[in-house]
Write a protein that holds these residues in place. Sequence first.
Motif, short mmCIF file in Angstrom:
data_model
loop_
_atom_site.label_atom_id
_atom_site.label_comp_id
_atom_site.label_asym_id
_atom_site.label_seq_id
_atom_site.Cartn_x
_atom_site.Cartn_y
_atom_site.Cartn_z
N PHE A 296 37.53 -22.12 -15.89
CA PHE A 296 38.53 -21.06 -15.74
C PHE A 296 38.97 -20.93 -14.29
O PHE A 296 40.16 -20.77 -14.00
CB PHE A 296 37.97 -19.74 -16.25
CG PHE A 296 38.97 -18.62 -16.23
CD1 PHE A 296 39.90 -18.49 -17.25
CD2 PHE A 296 39.00 -17.70 -15.20
CE1 PHE A 296 40.84 -17.47 -17.24
CE2 PHE A 296 39.93 -16.67 -15.17
CZ PHE A 296 40.85 -16.57 -16.20
N VAL A 297 38.02 -21.00 -13.36
CA VAL A 297 38.36 -20.90 -11.94
C VAL A 297 39.22 -22.08 -11.53
O VAL A 297 40.24 -21.92 -10.82
CB VAL A 297 37.07 -20.84 -11.09
CG1 VAL A 297 37.42 -20.93 -9.61
CG2 VAL A 297 36.31 -19.55 -11.37
N GLY A 298 38.84 -23.28 -11.96
CA GLY A 298 39.62 -24.46 -11.61
C GLY A 298 41.03 -24.42 -12.16
O GLY A 298 42.00 -24.73 -11.45
N MET A 299 41.17 -24.02 -13.42
CA MET A 299 42.50 -23.94 -14.02
C MET A 299 43.34 -22.82 -13.39
O MET A 299 44.55 -22.94 -13.28
CB MET A 299 42.38 -23.71 -15.53
CG MET A 299 41.92 -24.94 -16.28
SD MET A 299 43.14 -26.27 -16.18
CE MET A 299 42.21 -27.61 -16.90
N SER A 300 42.68 -21.75 -12.96
CA SER A 300 43.41 -20.66 -12.30
C SER A 300 44.01 -21.13 -10.97
O SER A 300 45.14 -20.77 -10.62
CB SER A 300 42.48 -19.47 -12.06
OG SER A 300 42.01 -18.94 -13.28
N ARG A 301 43.28 -21.94 -10.26
CA ARG A 301 43.75 -22.40 -8.95
C ARG A 301 44.93 -23.36 -9.06
O ARG A 301 45.74 -23.45 -8.13
CB ARG A 301 42.59 -23.06 -8.20
CG ARG A 301 41.53 -22.08 -7.75
CD ARG A 301 40.43 -22.74 -6.94
NE ARG A 301 39.47 -21.75 -6.45
CZ ARG A 301 38.40 -22.06 -5.73
NH1 ARG A 301 38.16 -23.32 -5.39
NH2 ARG A 301 37.58 -21.10 -5.32
N ILE A 302 45.03 -24.08 -10.19
CA ILE A 302 46.17 -24.98 -10.33
C ILE A 302 47.24 -24.38 -11.25
O ILE A 302 48.21 -25.05 -11.59
CB ILE A 302 45.73 -26.36 -10.88
CG1 ILE A 302 45.07 -26.21 -12.26
CG2 ILE A 302 44.79 -27.04 -9.92
CD1 ILE A 302 44.65 -27.55 -12.85
N GLY A 303 47.06 -23.13 -11.63
CA GLY A 303 48.09 -22.41 -12.38
C GLY A 303 48.26 -22.82 -13.82
O GLY A 303 49.37 -22.72 -14.36
N LEU A 304 47.19 -23.25 -14.48
CA LEU A 304 47.30 -23.70 -15.87
C LEU A 304 46.61 -22.77 -16.86
O LEU A 304 46.51 -23.10 -18.04
CB LEU A 304 46.72 -25.12 -16.02
CG LEU A 304 47.55 -26.24 -15.40
CD1 LEU A 304 46.87 -27.58 -15.59
CD2 LEU A 304 48.96 -26.27 -16.00
N THR A 305 46.14 -21.62 -16.41
CA THR A 305 45.61 -20.66 -17.37
C THR A 305 46.78 -20.07 -18.16
O THR A 305 47.85 -19.83 -17.64
CB THR A 305 44.87 -19.52 -16.65
OG1 THR A 305 45.73 -18.95 -15.67
CG2 THR A 305 43.61 -20.03 -15.98
N GLY A 306 46.57 -19.84 -19.43
CA GLY A 306 47.62 -19.30 -20.29
C GLY A 306 48.59 -20.33 -20.79
O GLY A 306 49.60 -19.98 -21.41
N SER A 307 48.34 -21.62 -20.55
CA SER A 307 49.25 -22.67 -21.02
C SER A 307 48.52 -23.56 -22.02
O SER A 307 47.31 -23.80 -21.91
CB SER A 307 49.76 -23.51 -19.85
OG SER A 307 48.75 -24.34 -19.34
N LEU A 308 49.27 -24.07 -22.98
CA LEU A 308 48.69 -24.97 -23.97
C LEU A 308 48.30 -26.31 -23.35
O LEU A 308 47.32 -26.93 -23.77
CB LEU A 308 49.68 -25.19 -25.13
CG LEU A 308 50.00 -23.95 -25.97
CD1 LEU A 308 51.00 -24.29 -27.06
CD2 LEU A 308 48.73 -23.38 -26.60
N PHE A 309 49.05 -26.75 -22.34
CA PHE A 309 48.70 -28.01 -21.68
C PHE A 309 47.35 -27.88 -20.97
O PHE A 309 46.54 -28.81 -20.98
CB PHE A 309 49.78 -28.41 -20.68
CG PHE A 309 49.47 -29.68 -19.93
CD1 PHE A 309 49.48 -30.90 -20.58
CD2 PHE A 309 49.15 -29.64 -18.58
CE1 PHE A 309 49.18 -32.07 -19.91
CE2 PHE A 309 48.86 -30.80 -17.89
CZ PHE A 309 48.87 -32.02 -18.56
N GLY A 310 47.11 -26.73 -20.35
CA GLY A 310 45.81 -26.50 -19.73
C GLY A 310 44.69 -26.54 -20.74
O GLY A 310 43.60 -27.08 -20.49
N LEU A 311 44.95 -25.99 -21.94
CA LEU A 311 43.95 -26.02 -23.00
C LEU A 311 43.69 -27.45 -23.46
O LEU A 311 42.56 -27.82 -23.78
CB LEU A 311 44.41 -25.15 -24.17
CG LEU A 311 43.35 -24.74 -25.18
CD1 LEU A 311 42.26 -23.91 -24.52
CD2 LEU A 311 43.98 -23.95 -26.32
#
Length: 286
Positions: free
Chosen positions: A136-151
């Motif tokens: 979650f921290v890593g995805m937050s830093r690259i701005g992919l939280t809340g996106s299906l691609f991040g998932l």
Amino acid sequence: MSGTTEKRVLTVLKVLVIAGAVVVSAGPLLYGMLLSVRPFSAVVNAPLDLFPAPSELDFGSYPTALRDESEGGFGLARLMRNSLGVAVGTVVLAVGCSVLGAYAAVRLRFFGRTAVNGMFLAVYLFPGIVLAVPLFVGMSRIGLTGSLFGLVLIYMAMTVPVALYMLRNYFVAVPVSVEEAALIDGCGRLKMIWKVVLPMSLPGIAATSLYVFMIAWNEYLFALLFLVRDRERWTVALGIAQLTEFTVPATVLMAGSIAITVPVIVGFFGAQRLLISGLTHGAEKG
């Protein structure tokens, strides 16, 4: 006890065990299917009535579960589209990367090869909750939280170890002599993998792909962690959790639960022959 009597007793026990297993596994599913096609009032009056009359059948719970919220439904069709995109994307990326990684682990010689092969499954055995905060921290830093691609990236990281472990067993079964003959005939390493190894390992790839698909389709923890704030991007796991609220009729809950199993069932029967031969092939040669 004579041999004939013992054989008969074992036959009867075998039938009883098989019948019991079928009842335990298929009974709840059958009850859910029957519950989903009954009017809610009939379920309240007679919840244990397993075999409704034909005139009592009502399939209205399925459209209610699938329709968008703006149309008076629960939006399950939209959530299924989200999950389908995430699951297919995970399969393409995870299996695509795992094919090359598993082949390298089987055929190429490098330092630490044995240790790497043993770590494939060990990494998969880590509980998801241990990885939740770092991811979650890593995805937050690259701005992919809340996106299906991040998932999709999260699910790829989760499924690559087990896909590598499964595909490794299938690639071991490919005869080395066939690969050597292809290399002698002028194939490069990548062309040989594409033209020779992949066709021979297709049953195993199909089995691995379906397993990865089911993981991505049913996953709940990371979907909740990354998508909880954006209802439009929810997956079916979150949608079914929503349907368990007390205000949702039991018939709609059952209809939604049955509907989300359809893609997995279609995928299984569509690749049934490949799956069976692939699982058997890996078990015998792995």
